[in-house]
Design a protein around this motif. Structure first.
Motif, PDB file in Angstrom:
ATOM      1  N   THR C 223       0.841  -1.201   0.000  1.00  0.00           N
ATOM      2  CA  THR C 223       0.000   0.000   0.000  1.00  0.00           C
ATOM      3  C   THR C 223       0.876   1.252   0.000  1.00  0.00           C
ATOM      4  O   THR C 223       0.666   2.181  -0.780  1.00  0.00           O
ATOM      5  CB  THR C 223      -0.884   0.027   1.250  1.00  0.00           C
ATOM      6  N   VAL C 226       2.549   1.862  -3.275  1.00  0.00           N
ATOM      7  CA  VAL C 226       1.650   2.411  -4.288  1.00  0.00           C
ATOM      8  C   VAL C 226       1.470   3.902  -4.071  1.00  0.00           C
ATOM      9  O   VAL C 226       1.512   4.692  -5.012  1.00  0.00           O
ATOM     10  CB  VAL C 226       0.296   1.679  -4.236  1.00  0.00           C
ATOM     11  N   ILE C 227       1.304   4.274  -2.804  1.00  0.00           N
ATOM     12  CA  ILE C 227       1.104   5.694  -2.532  1.00  0.00           C
ATOM     13  C   ILE C 227       2.356   6.492  -2.909  1.00  0.00           C
ATOM     14  O   ILE C 227       2.275   7.525  -3.569  1.00  0.00           O
ATOM     15  CB  ILE C 227       0.739   5.897  -1.051  1.00  0.00           C
ATOM     16  N   SER C 230       2.768   6.584  -6.769  1.00  0.00           N
ATOM     17  CA  SER C 230       1.870   7.485  -7.493  1.00  0.00           C
ATOM     18  C   SER C 230       2.345   8.917  -7.315  1.00  0.00           C
ATOM     19  O   SER C 230       2.201   9.737  -8.217  1.00  0.00           O
ATOM     20  CB  SER C 230       0.433   7.312  -7.021  1.00  0.00           C
ATOM     21  N   ILE C 286       1.187  -0.787 -12.433  1.00  0.00           N
ATOM     22  CA  ILE C 286      -0.008  -0.789 -11.605  1.00  0.00           C
ATOM     23  C   ILE C 286      -1.010  -1.887 -11.930  1.00  0.00           C
ATOM     24  O   ILE C 286      -1.596  -2.493 -11.044  1.00  0.00           O
ATOM     25  CB  ILE C 286      -0.736   0.568 -11.753  1.00  0.00           C
ATOM     26  N   ALA C 290      -3.074  -3.874  -9.287  1.00  0.00           N
ATOM     27  CA  ALA C 290      -4.488  -3.601  -9.063  1.00  0.00           C
ATOM     28  C   ALA C 290      -5.299  -4.869  -9.276  1.00  0.00           C
ATOM     29  O   ALA C 290      -6.249  -5.149  -8.556  1.00  0.00           O
ATOM     30  CB  ALA C 290      -4.971  -2.503 -10.012  1.00  0.00           C
TER      31      ALA C 290
END
Ligand SMILES: Nc1ncnc2c1ncn2[C@@H]1O[C@H](COP(=O)(O)OP(=O)(O)OP(=O)(O)O)[C@@H](O)[C@H]1O
Ligand SMILES: Nc1ncnc2c1ncn2[C@@H]1O[C@H](COP(=O)(O)OP(=O)(O)OP(=O)(O)O)[C@@H](O)[C@H]1O
Ligand SMILES: [Mg+2]
Ligand SMILES: [Mg+2]
Lengths: 388, 275, 300, 362, 362
Positions: C223, C226-227, C230, C286, C290
Motif C-alpha cells: 500500500t 503504491v502511494i 503514485s 499498476i 491492481a
C-alpha cells in the motif's frame, strides 16, 4: 462595463506600466479587472489558453504577438478587430508595419499591439567596471575581454537567469550581433539548415560559449533578479530586452550615469520588433464586446502609449507620439527605429514549439559546461530543420 | 539513544519550519546580513501584515487576504462533496457490490496514478460541454474527481473492515441503502472521515494548478496569490514577506493537522493499511 | 424498497438499484474522465495537434521525436533517480522512524506531529523553503562557511550533477512522515506474540525486524509503495517551485515535459505522446498490482 | 406437521465454488432445528439464504408457504442473531431494539410496548439506556436476541450465537434460549458447530458436510443411530471408537472380528443381514464400554491404560486394546494409573456397525 | 521435590494497576502445573514474568535454583508456546524450527538433528517444507510446540495453546501434550481458562483470581475439596449447586437446613465443629445428586424437572427444588420430560460446606 484582462506583467516596472493601461481604460467609464498571473508567460499562457478553449474567456489577454495565438484565431475563438483597426487607421499609425502583420491572419486583424520590445540590448553596470578597474566596454568583444578583471573582483561578468527563455533570447541577440541580420533571417525565417550549420553560426556558438563562461555563478532564476545583480553591481552586465530598463528606472538609476546600454551589443545597432499585443476573445455579451472595442482603441491611444511605454521601458508602436520624457537608452532605441534598422522577433518567425525546443537547448547549454559549442550547433540545426 | 535519534530526526523536520518562522519575523536588512538560522535581532510583524494585506500582484495589492476567503469557499464545499461522494462509493463497493463494480474501481485506482497535467485537456473539454467551465461548481467537481480514487479506496477498505454482520443485521431490520449508510455506517466512521477530511483539506487548500486553470480570477485560491506574491519579484526578493505568505497559506492545513493528527493515525490504521 | 411479492426472479438491473445509483459518480469518473480521458489522450498522441487538438494523424512521429529529445531522456533519467531514491529512502527512513516510534516512547504524539506536519504543506511551499535553505548564498553553505569551513561547498540546486538530489531532500522531507504513519500503523498490527516468540527464541531485535516483521508487513508495504509511487510519477510542483527544471534542464521530470510541451510549446501532440509514455509505465507497474489487489479477490 | 420454512433444490455458488447444491429441507412450525457441521461446510451460507442476505443461484425458499426467494430480508418474517452480536455500537440498547421498528415507521407507542416486552422477557430492562460497549458478552447477546424478538417474527435464525462467550456463560444462555423457545414456540433455526448445543437444544439436528445434509433426525437418533461414519464420528466427545474388521461366522451366528479379537454381536439390530466376510467397522462410544465390570466380552477383552484424563465428573481413559487405541469414559471417582491392565465389556445394543466401503450404517 | 521454577514475592504493576502482588509459587522438577483462572486474572502476566518477557516490579524468579530475574528470555532455559501460535508466517516450518538455533550459531548438523527429532516426536515430518498458512490449526500448534522443543529447554511455558482450536482438535491435542509430557518429563507451566484442560493435564492446578492464587493442589483435591466457593464454582460444568442455609441441631447431630428442607450431614468430613445457627452454604455437584434412586434424603427431597438438556452421553436436568434451581447430571439414556416430578438423594461425602461469610470451606 467590467472587462477582465489577463497578463503576466507582475514585476515592479511592469506592474507600474499596467497601471497606466488600467487608468486609461477606467477613464473611459469602464473598469479594468486585473487578472495578473505571475511567473512569466510560460505559466500564464496555458491558463489563458485553457480558459479560452474552456469557454470561459476573459475579455482581453496579453500574448507575445507572433504565432502564439494563431490557432485560437483559426478555431474562431478570437474576435476580429478589423472594424476598429480600419476606423482608427491602425495600418497607418502602427510602425513598423510588421507589427500589424503579425496580428493579421487571412487579411483580418486580431490583435492590438501595445509596445515594441527589442531584445537587442546589453546592459552594463558602471559601478561594477569601476570596481574591477576597467573601462566600461563599448561592445561585446571588449566586454568579453574585460571579463577576467571582473571575475577577479568577485563580480559575475554576465548575469543570465535560470529561466530557459533568457538563455535562448541571449543567443538570438548574439546571433544578430555576430552573424548579422541576413544570416538571422536565413536561419529563422527560411529555416536554412546549411546556413545554420555553417561557419558564421559557429562563430555565434563560440560567442555563446564565452557568454556561458562569463555567466557562471549567476544563481538566480528570474530575469529581474539578474537585472538586479547589474543594478547592485554584483554582475557586470546582462543581455536582456528593453523591459529591463523599467527595473533600472524603478531603482532610481540613470542611464549613462549608473548604467550603460549597448543596443545590438554595440556591434550591430538594430532593434528587434517583438512585443506584446492584446487579443480579444469572442464574447457573447454584447456590452462587453463593445467595451472590448473601447479597450482596443484605448490601448493604442497616443497618451496611453506614452505613459505605458515610459514605465515599461519599451518603445511605442506608433511613430507619431512624442517621447520627450524618454531617457537616453530609449532615445537610442527610437533613433534606430527611425532609421529602420529593425528585424522581426523570433516569436514572430518561429512556432512556440520550435521556440521551446530552442529554449531547452540553450538552457541546457548555459547550465552544462561540458556541452561543446559544436554539439549544441548540431542540435540547433536539427531544431531548425524540423521547424515549421 | 532512542530519544537522541528521534531528536535528531525531529530537528531535520523542524528546521525548515524554524527557518520560515524566523525569516518571516526579520526585516529585509537583517536578512541581507546572511545567516538564515540566526534568530531575529529585532522581531517585526511587518512582513506578515504585508503578506496578508498589501503585497501586490499586478494591480491588486491586497495580499493574501482575498485568496484566503476564496480558498475557504473552494475548500469547504469541495471537501464536503468529495468526501460525501467517495464515502458513498466506498460504502457501495464494500457492502452492496454489484457486477462490474470492481472493474470501475480498478479503473479508478489506476486513475490515481495519472499525472494531473495529462487530464487537464479532457477535463476542460468535459467542463466546457457541461457549461460549467470557470465556475466554482466546475472546480468543486474537479476536486471531487481527483479526490475520488484515493478516498474511495480508503472508505472501501474501512467499510470492509467493519463487521459484515452489522450490515446484515441492519438489512434484516429493514433498513435500506441510505438508511444503513446514514444511521449505521456514518456514526461508526469518525476516524476515517477525519483522515479523508485532512487529506482533502490539505490537498484542496494546497492546490494551485486546478485553482488557476479551472476558475477565473475572482475565485483564485490563496495558493495562486502566494505564487503571485512569491514570483512577482519587485526588485529584490522579499524573503521575509514570502515566508510569511507561505506560513499564512500553510496555516489552515497545519492547524487541521495539529488539531486532529491523533485521529489521523488511527484512521490510517483502520482504512489504509488493511487490504 | 420493493414491497411487492415477486414470484419470479426480478430484473437483474433493478437489484441493488440504490447502490448503482449511488455509484454513478464513480462510474462516470472512472469511465468518462479516467478511461475516456486516457483513450482520448492516446488517440491524439498520434496527431500533430498544436495549440488545439486536431485529428490529423501522423503515426508515430511524435514518439520518434520524443525519444530523440535530450530533455525527455534527461527527464526519464531524473525520474528514475528520484523515484528509486525516494522509494528507498522514504521506506527506509520511514520504517526506521516508525520502528523507533513503536518502542512505546513518551511524547509519541509530539514526535509524530513533527514528522508528519510537512505533509500538510504543499509542494510549492516545500520547494520554496528548501530552495532557500539550499541556496549557497545564505543557506546551509554560507552558514557552514561562516563557521570557519570556508571551502565547504553544498549547492545542490546550482550544480547540474546533483540537483536532483537537492529535489530529493525536499521530497523526502515532505513525504516520509506519511510513510512513517502508514508503517507505524502496520507495525501496530503485528501480533504481540510474534515479538515475544522471537525474544524467547533469542533472536536479536534487528533480525526480528529484518527477517520476521518486515516480511509480515508486506501488505502495508505494498500500500505504501503504491502511494509513494503514485506521488513519484506525478512529481511536478516540487520541481517547478524549487528549481524550475534547472540548472539548464538537469532537473526536468516527465510531468513537466508534458505540461511544458502541451501548453508552453503549444504542441499538444508531443505532450500527449509523453503522457502516453508515462501512462504506459504506470500501467505496466499498476495493472498487475491492481488486478491482484482488487480484481482477483472477493470479499469473504 | 405444518411447514414453516421449506427449502427446495437450493443451490448457491461463489464463483466457481458450489457451496450448496440442490439442498432440500423442511422445517416444521415451532420446531427448533439445529444446523450442525464443521467450519466451512455451508451452514452460515444456508442461513443467509433463508434470511435473504445471499441470493441463491437456484432453487426456492418458502416461508409459511409463501415463496420468498426474491423477497427483501425484512419482508420474510425472520429475525437473525449473529455470533458477533452485530449490535449498532453508537446506539443505546433501546435504540438497537427499536431501530428496525422505526425504520418500518411503526407508531411510537407500539414500539415502546414491544421494546418493554422484549426487555422483560430477556431481563434487560435496566440496560436499556446503555451502549453496547458497556455490556458484557452475555448481555450483548441477549440484546441481539431482543432485536429479533421485538420484530415479532415467525422464524428466528441464529448463527452461532454463543460461540463468542466463555463456557460458563454459554451454558447459561443455552438454557435461556431453550426456555425462550419453550415459551415463544417460534420456529428457530440455529447454526452451531458445538455438538453440546445441538444435542441439548434441537428438536431435530441437520448434520452438514460440504453443503450436503448427512442426517436429519432428532438428537437421540443422531447420537445412538448415526446414519454413517461421518455423523457417528462428528457427534460425541471424545469421538466414537471405530474398530476395523470383518464379519465372521461363528457357531452359526455372525460375529465381528478385529485384530484377532472377537466381538459377539448379540443385541445389535442390523438393518440388513450380516454376511460373513463383509468388511465392516464397529463403532462404540466411550461411555458404552464397561471397565472391569461383568458383561459381554469381559472374559477375553484385555487392555492396558495408556493415558488417564480425569475431568472431574468423569474420567477419560485412553486404552491400548488389541492393537488400537480406545477411549473409554468412566465415573470421575474411578481412577486408573497408566499401565494398569483392565478388562473391557461391550454392550452391542448401543454400538453401531458400518460398511467399511460406503461408511453407511448397516 | 526438586524445585524447577521458584517464584518469590513476585509483584508486577502496569502503572497504577497491580496485576500481581507478592506472589509465591514453587514448581517441581518435571511437574505439569496449570494456571487456571478467568480472563484478566493475571495468568499471562505471570507466565510472561517467568519467561522474562515482562520485568517484575518486585520479587525474584529462580529457574533451576538460579536467579534469573534479570536474565534475557533466551538465557533462562525456557520455551514458550502461544495461543496465536506466533509462527513466523513467511518461513517454512523447518525454518521456523531452526531459526532460533541458526541465530545462536549452532552447527548445521546439530540443527538438522534437532529439527528431525522434534519433527518425529510431533509427527510433522511431512510438513517441514510448508508455510504456516498452509497448515491447519492443530498442525500450527504442533509446530509452535516444536519451536520450543528444538531448543531443548528445561521449562515449557504454554499460554492457552489450544484456545484457538475447535473442540475436537482441542481434545486431540490435549492428549498429545499429555503424552509429550510423559515422554519428555520436562517441567511444564500451562495457562488456560478451560477447566477440562486443567483437570486432565495438570499434576497440580493453581487457581488464580485477580492475581492471587486461590488454591494450589492436585486436580482431585481441587475438584472434590475446593478451598473456597470461588474455586468450587469455578471448577465443574455445569457449576456446583450452592444452597444457602444454616446449621440446625437435630437429634444431637448438626444438620443443614435450606428453604425449610433438611439435609443430613452424615459422611461430611468437616474441618471444624459445626455449630448450630451458623450460616453456611452447601455445595453439591450435579453428578453427586441421585435422581429417583435410593439414598440419603430420597424420602423427602422432591423436585420437578424444569428443562432437560440431553448431551449424548449425559443428560443434564435443571430441577426446581425447594425454591431454588438445581442442575443434576444423569446418564444420557435416562430421559425426563419437563414437568416430571422426581425424588432426589444426596451423598454428603462428596459435598462441600462453606461459611456463608468468608466463603471458605468448613
Ligand atoms: N463471499 C464468499 N466468497 C467465496 N466463498 C465464500 C464466501 N462466503 C463463504 N464462502 C465459502 O463457502 C463455504 C461455506 O461458508 P460458510 O460461511 O457457509 O461456512 P460455515 O459452515 O458457516 O462455517 P463456520 O462454521 O466457519 O461459520 C466456505 O468454504 C467458504 O470459504
Ligand atoms: N500492557 C498492559 N498494560 C496495562 N495493563 C495490562 C497490560 N497487560 C495486561 N494488563 C492488565 O493486566 C491484567 C492481567 O492480564 P493478563 O493478560 O495477565 O490476563 P490473563 O489472565 O492472561 O487473561 P486472558 O485469559 O484473557 O489471557 C488485566 O486486567 C489486563 O487488563
Ligand atoms: Mg458460519
Ligand atoms: Mg492471557
Amino acid at each position: 462595463t467590467d472587462l477582465e484582462v489577463t497578463h503576466w506583467w507582475t514585476s515592479g516596472g511592469e506592474a507600474a506600466a499596467v497601471a497606466e493601461l488600467a487608468k486609461a481604460f477606467d477613464a473611459t467609464g469602464n473598469k479594468w479587472v486585473d487578472g495578473a498571473i505571475a511567473g512569466s508567460g510560460g505559466t500564464a499562457r496555458p491558463i489563458m489558453v485553457s480558459r479560452i478553449t474552456g469557454g470561459d474567456p476573459m475579455a482581453a489577454t496579453q500574448f507575445n504577438h507572433g504565432r502564439q495565438a494563431e490557432e485560437l484565431v483559426e478555431a474562431g475563438l478570437m474576435r476580429d478587430l478589423t472594424d476598429v483597426a480600419t476606423k482608427e487607421n491602425w495600418k497607418e499609425i502602427i510602425k513598423p508595419a510588421s507589427l500589424l502583420d503579425s496580428c493579421t491572419i487571412d487579411g483580418k486583424i486580431y490583435c492590438a499591439p501595445v509596445n515594441i520590445h527589442s531584445w537587442q540590448w546589453l546592459w552594463l553596470s558602471n559601478a561594477a567596471f569601476e570596481k574591477a578597474g576597467v573601462a566600461v566596454p563599448k561592445n561585446w568583444d571588449e566586454f568579453v575581454a574585460a571579463s577576467p578583471a571582473l571575475e577577479k573582483a568577485g563580480i559575475v561578468p554576465l548575469a543570465v537567469g535560470g529561466q530557459p527563455w533568457q538563455a535562448a533570447g541571449a543567443f538570438d541577440v548574439l546571433m544578430v550581433a555576430i552573424a548579422g541580420k541576413d544570416n538571422f533571417y536565413k536561419v529563422f525565417k527560411d529555416k536554412d539548415e546549411e546556413v545554420a550549420a555553417g561557419a558564421d553560426i559557429a562563430k555565434v556558438f563560440k560567442a555563446a560559449d564565452d557568454a556561458r563562461r562569463m555567466s557562471k555563478g549567476t544563481n538566480v532564476q528570474d530575469w529581474n533578479q539578474a537585472t538586479n545583480m547589474v543594478i547592485t553591481g554584483k554582475a557586470g552586465g546582462q543581455i536582456m530586452g528593453d523591459w529591463a530598463q523599467g527595473e533600472f528606472a524603478l531603482a532610481g538609476q540613470v542611464a549613462g550615469k549608473d548604467y550603460t546600454c549597448l543596443p545590438g551589443l554595440g556591434v550591430n545597432e538594430i532593434i528587434s520588433t517583438g512585443g506584446d499585443a492584446f487579443y480579444f476573445p469572442l464574447l457573447k455579451d454584447e456590452e462587453k464586446s463593445k467595451a472590448q472595442e473601447v479597450l482596443a482603441s484605448t490601448l493604442l491611444a497616443p497618451a496611453t502609449q506614452v505613459a505605458f511605454n515610459l514605465k515599461k521601458g519599451s518603445l511605442p508602436v506608433r511613430g507619431d507620439v512624442d517621447l520627450a520624457a524618454a531617457n537616453d537608452c530609449m532615445k537610442k532605441g527610437l533613433d534606430i527605429l527611425a532609421k529602420g534598422n529593425v528585424i522581426e522577433g523570433t516569436d514572430q518567425l518561429l512556432s512556440a514549439d520550435s521556440q521551446k525546443q530552442k529554449e531547452d537547448l540553450f538552457s541546457e547549454f548555459f547550465a552544462n559546461a561540458s556541452m561543446t559549442p559544436e554539439d549544441a550547433q548540431k542540435r540547433f540545426v536539427d531544431i531548425i530543420a524540423s521547424a515549421e | 539513544m532512542l530519544y537522541g535519534t528521534l531528536a535528531v530526526a525531529a530537528l531535520y523536520y523542524l528546521l525548515p519550519l524554524y527557518v520560515m518562522v524566523v525569516t518571516s519575523l526579520k526585516g529585509m536588512p537583517e536578512i541581507r546580513l546572511g545567516n538564515i538560522f540566526s534568530p531575529p535581532l529585532e522581531v517585526t510583524f511587518e512582513p506578515w501584515a504585508k503578506a496578508w494585506a498589501t503585497a501586490c500582484t499586478g494591480l491588486n495589492c491586497d495580499g493574501l487576504s482575498r485568496g484566503f476567503w476564496n480558498s475557504v469557499r473552494i475548500t469547504v464545499p469541495s471537501t464536503l462533496i468529495s468526501i460525501l461522494v467517495a464515502s458513498v462509493n466506498g460504502y457501495a463497493l464494500a457492502n452492496w457490490k454489484f457486477k462490474g463494480a470492481d472493474l470501475f474501481f480498478t479503473i479508478l485506482i489506476v486513475g490515481a496514478f495519472i499525472p494531473y497535467q495529462v487530464m487537464i485537456y479532457p477535463i476542460v473539454i468535459v467542463l466546457r460541454e457541461l457549461g460549467i467551465y470557470g465556475t466554482l461548481t466546475g472546480l468543486i467537481i474537479v476536486h471531487t474527481i481527483f479526490g475520488m480514487p484515493i478516498l474511495t479506496l480508503l472508505f472501501r477498505n474501512y467499510f470492509s473492515s467493519l463487521p459484515e454482520e452489522l450490515f446484515k443485521a441492519a438489512r434484516i431490520d429493514g433498513a435500506g441503502f441510505w438508511q444503513i449508510y446514514f444511521r449505521i455506517m456514518l456514526p461508526m466512521s469518525l476516524p476515517i472521515f477525519v483522515v479523508a477530511m485532512i487529506l482533502q483539506i490539505t490537498g484542496i487548500w494546497n492546490d494551485f494548478l486546478f485553482g488557476v486553470v479551472f476558475t477565473r480570477p475572482e475565485y483564485y485560491p490563496m495558493t495562486v496569490q502566494l505564487n503571485n506574491i512569491v514570483n512577482s519579484v519587485q526588485g529584490v526578493k522579499e524573503y521575509n514577506v514570502n515566508m510569511a505568505a507561505t506560513l499564512l497559506t500553510g496555516a489552515v492545513p497545519l492547524i487541521v493537522y495539529f488539531v486532529s493528527g491523533r485521529l489521523f493515525v488511527r484512521g490510517i490504521a483502520a482504512g489504509a493499511v488493511k487490504g | 424498497m420493493t414491497g411487492q411479492a415477486h414470484t419470479g426472479r426480478p430484473s437483474k438491473l433493478l437489484r441493488n438499484l440504490s447502490s448503482k445509483i449511488a455509484s454513478i459518480p464513480m462510474m462516470l469518473t472512472a469511465v468518462v474522465i479516467f478511461l475516456g480521458g486516457t483513450v482520448w489522450t492516446v488517440i491524439y498522441s498520434f496527431t500533430n495537434s498544436k495549440l488545439l487538438p486536431r485529428a490529423k494523424f501522423v503515426g508515430f512521429d511524435q514518439y520518434e521525436r520524443l525519444w530523440s529529445a535530450p530533455r525527455w531522456i534527461v527527464s526519464i533519467e531524473n525520474l528514475a533517480i528520484y523515484g528509486i531514491f525516494t522509494l528507498i529512502f522514504s521506506l527506509v527512513v520511514g520504517f526506521l522512524l516508525a520502528a523507533l516510534m513503536d518502542q512505546k516512547i513518551r511524547f509519541e504524539n509530539t514526535f509524530r506531529t513533527i514528522f508528519l506536519y510537512p505533509f500538510a504543506l504543499s509542494f510549492i511551499v516545500t520547494g520554496l523553503v528548501w530552495q532557500w535553505i539550499l541556496n549557497p548564498e545564505f543557506g546551509v553553505q554560507s552558514v557552514v562557511r561562516s563557521l570557519g569551513w570556508t571551502s565547504f561547498t553544498f549547492d545542490p540546486l546550482y550544480n547540474s550533477d546533483i540537483v536532483i538530489y537537492g529535489v530529493l531532500i525536499a521530497g523526502l522531507w515532505q513525504g516520509t512522515g506519511l510513510v512513517m504513519c502508514l508503517l507505524l500503523a502496520g507495525l501496530r498490527g503485528i501480533d504481540e506474540d510474534i515479538w515475544k516468540a522471537a525474544r524467547v527464541d533469542g533472536i536479536p531485535m534487528w533480525k526480528t525486524y529484518l527477517f520476521i516483521v518486515i516480511p509480515m508487513m508486506r501488505p502495508v508495504f505494498i500500500t505504501t509503495l503504491v502511494i509513494i509511487a503514485s506521488g513519484i510519477v506525478k512529481v511536478y510542483d516540487l520541481v517547478v517551485a524549487q528549481t524550475s527544471g534547472g540548472p539548464g534542464i538537469s532537473s526536468e521530470v516527465p510531468a513537466k515535459y508534458v505540461y511544458d510541451y502541451m501548453f508552453q510549446a503549444q504542441n499538444l501532440g508531443q505532450g500527449f505522446a509523453a503522457s502516453t509514455m508515462m501512462l504506459l509505465t504506470v500501467a505496466i507497474i499498476i495493472i498487475p498490482w491492481a488486478y491482484l489487489e482488487f480484481g482477483g479477490r472477493k470479499r469473504g | 406437521m405444518q411447514k414453516s420454512v421449506s427449502i427446495k433444490d437450493l443451490s448457491l455458488s461463489f464463483g466457481a465454488v458450489n457451496v450448496l447444491e440442490n439442498l432440500n429441507l423442511d422445517i416444521g412450525e415451532g420446531e427448533f432445528l439445529v444446523l450442525l457441521g464443521s467450519s466451512g461446510c455451508g451452514k452460515s451460507t444456508l442461513l443467509n439464504c433463508i434470511a435473504g442476505l445471499l441470493e441463491p443461484t437456484g432453487g426456492q425458499i418458502f416461508i409459511k408457504n409463501k415463496n420468498v426467494t426474491w423477497e427483501e430480508p425484512k419482508d420474510r418474517g425472520i429475525g437473525m442473531v449473529f455470533q458477533s452480536y452485530a449490535l449498532y455500537p453508537q446506539m443505546t440498547v433501546e435504540k438497537n431494539l427499536s431501530f428496525g421498528l422505526q425504520v418500518a415507521k411503526m407508531p411510537k407507542a407500539e414500539i415502546d410496548k414491544r421494546v418493554a416486552r422484549a426487555a422483560e422477557i430477556l431481563q434487560i430492562g435496566p440496560l436499556l439506556k446503555r451502549k453496547p460497549s458497556e455490556l458484557s458478552g452475555g448481555q450483548r447477546q441477549r440484546v441481539a436476541i431482543g432485536r429479533a424478538l421485538v420484530r415479532d417474527v415467525d422464524v428466528f435464525l441464529f448463527d452461532e450465537p454463543l460461540s463468542n462467550l466463555d463456557a460458563k456463560l454459554r451454558s447459561e444462555l443455552r438454557v435461556e434460549i431453550k426456555r425462550l423457545h419453550q415459551s415463544l414456540k417460534n420456529t428457530m433455526v440455529y447454526v452451531t458447530h458445538d455438538q453440546i448445543e445441538a444435542l441439548t437444544l434441537a428438536d431435530r439436528i441437520a448434520i452438514m458436510k460440504s453443503g450436503v445434509i448427512q442426517q436429519l433426525a432428532d438428537p437421540n437418533t443422531i447420537y445412538n443411530a448415526p446414519k454413517n461414519m461421518f455423523v457417528a464420528g462428528f457427534i460425541g466427545s471424545p469421538s466414537m471408537n471405530f474398530l476395523r474388521g470383518e464379519i465372521v461366522e461363528k457357531g452359526g451366528k455372525p460375529i465381528f472380528v478385529a485384530n484377532g479379537v472377537d466381538f459377539a454381536l448379540d443385541g445389535y439390530a442390523a438393518g440388513e443381514p450380516l454376511q460373513a466376510g463383509r468388511k465392516v467397522v464397529l463403532g462404540v462410544r466411550p461411555e458404552h464400554v464397561k471397565v472391569n465390570e461383568d458383561g459381554p466380552g469381559a472374559d477375553h477383552h484385555q487392555a492396558t491404560v495408556d493415558i488417564e484424563e480425569p475431568m472431574g465428573a468423569d474420567n477419560l481413559l485412553w486404552l491400548k486394546h488389541a492393537g488400537h487405541t480406545m477411549s473409554v469414559r468412566v465415573a470421575g471417582a474411578r481412577r486408573f494409573k497408566p499401565g494398569t491392565a483392565v478388562k473391557l465389556s461391550f454392550d452391542m445394543g448401543l454400538a453401531s456397525l458400518f460398511d467399511a466401503g460406503t461408511e453407511e450404517r448397516i
